[in-house]
Design an enzyme around this catalytic site. Structure first.
Site: not given
Ligand SMILES: C[S@@+](CC[C@H](N)C(=O)[O-])C[C@H]1O[C@@H](n2cnc3c(N)ncnc32)[C@H](O)[C@@H]1O
Length: 277
Positions: A44, A145
């Site tokens: 990454r 996000d």
């Molecule tokens: C696997 S995706 C899940 C997307 C959606 N909620 C779903 O279930 O399909 C996880 C997301 O969490 C976000 N994320 C990770 N750490 C975070 C944080 N501290 N605050 C806000 N978002 C975060 C990531 O950027 C990513 O877009």
């Protein structure tokens, strides 16, 4: 002597580099990267080294410490954005049912707090349009996000056909426009959906969440799996005053929050309500 993780790699990446990265992402975003994630981190972040013409990870970390703009790109590179339209499909009829019964005279608010590239909040928006039989339902959806690149994709709302091939014609036709000519193979979310969804960067670990409740529902799906229990518990605690009475919290299939917090009780499969209403 510092042992590089692999000499076959394009860039030197040591255990010490990995430890520093683990700590930086944990402190800032709460994301825990276990030791099995070394190759993932390497691949990454290699893109960031290439983009900045930097020769090894230690020099990149030095550059990161002095370069504010790189910081967000570092975070973006380390988040996992996997998502899809109507992911965990059983949630959407539950949401529809909940909203039909929800008693309020005001515009209802919903929050998707790990919205990634937008498929989740747009699925919520489509569900609301179905419930109200209107392109202008009395609902506002805030979609947040930590990842600014994912949010840019979400705002634009253009997706490859592969992202929508699991949707039925009834889900596809009213809510997407098909690209023609140079845009063949792409679909765009209709403006009406974009009008009810607002995208904003929010770090769930941040001191201040610039969102305004009370929310009839919060979707916090497939993000807590990346966070440790202490962080999960503190986020759940902060949801409590933001949920409307009888509001629902939707989490991902691998996230059992009753084990983490006694503030919530199970409503239905992976959907929770406040313990004390
Ligand atoms: C696997 S995706 C899940 C997307 C959606 N909620 C779903 O279930 O399909 C996880 C997301 O969490 C976000 N994320 C990770 N750490 C975070 C944080 N501290 N605050 C806000 N978002 C975060 C990531 O950027 C990513 O877009």
């Amino acid at each position: 002597m510092e042992i590089p993780i692999s000499y076959t790699h394009e860039f030197e990446f040591t255990e010490e580099d990995f430890r520093i990265i683990q700590k930086l992402i944990y402190d800032h975003a709460g994301i825990t990267l276990n030791d099995a994630k070394q190759n993932l981190v390497y691949s990454r972040l290699s893109r960031r080294l290439r983009a900045n013409n930097i020769k090894n990870f230690s020099a990149y970390l030095e550059f990161l410490s002095k370069n504010k703009n790189e910081w967000q790109l570092f975070i973006n590179a380390l988040t996992t954005n996997l998502t899809s339209f109507f992911r965990e499909p059983h949630h959407f009829p539950i949401l529809a049912d909940h909203i039909k019964r929800f008693e309020t005279m005001e515009t209802m608010a919903l929050w998707s707090c790990a919205a990634s590239t937008g498929e989740e909040p747009y699925s919520m928006a489509m569900t609301m349009m179905e419930v109200f039989g209107s392109y202008t339902p009395p609902v506002r959806i805030i979609a947040t996000d930590i990842d600014t690149q994912a949010l840019e994709i979400a705002k634009v709302g253009i997706y490859g056909m592969d992202k929508v091939d699991m949707l039925t014609p009834q889900q596809l036709k009213p809510y997407f426009l098909k690209g023609k000519g140079a845009n063949e193979g792409l679909v765009k979310i209709r403006d009406e959906l974009q009008n009810i969804v607002t995208f904003r960067q929010v770090n769930l670990l941040g001191d201040h969440w610039p969102v305004r409740g009370p929310f009839a529902a919060i979707f916090c799906r497939n993000v807590m799996i990346y966070l440790d229990r202490k962080t999960q518990a503190s986020i759940l605690e902060r949801f409590v005053p933001l949920l409307a009475p009888k509001g629902l919290l939707f989490v991902g299939h691998a996230e059992n929050i009753v084990l983490i917090s006694n503030l919530f009780k199970l409503h239905s499969r992976t959907v929770y309500e406040l313990n004390q209403q």
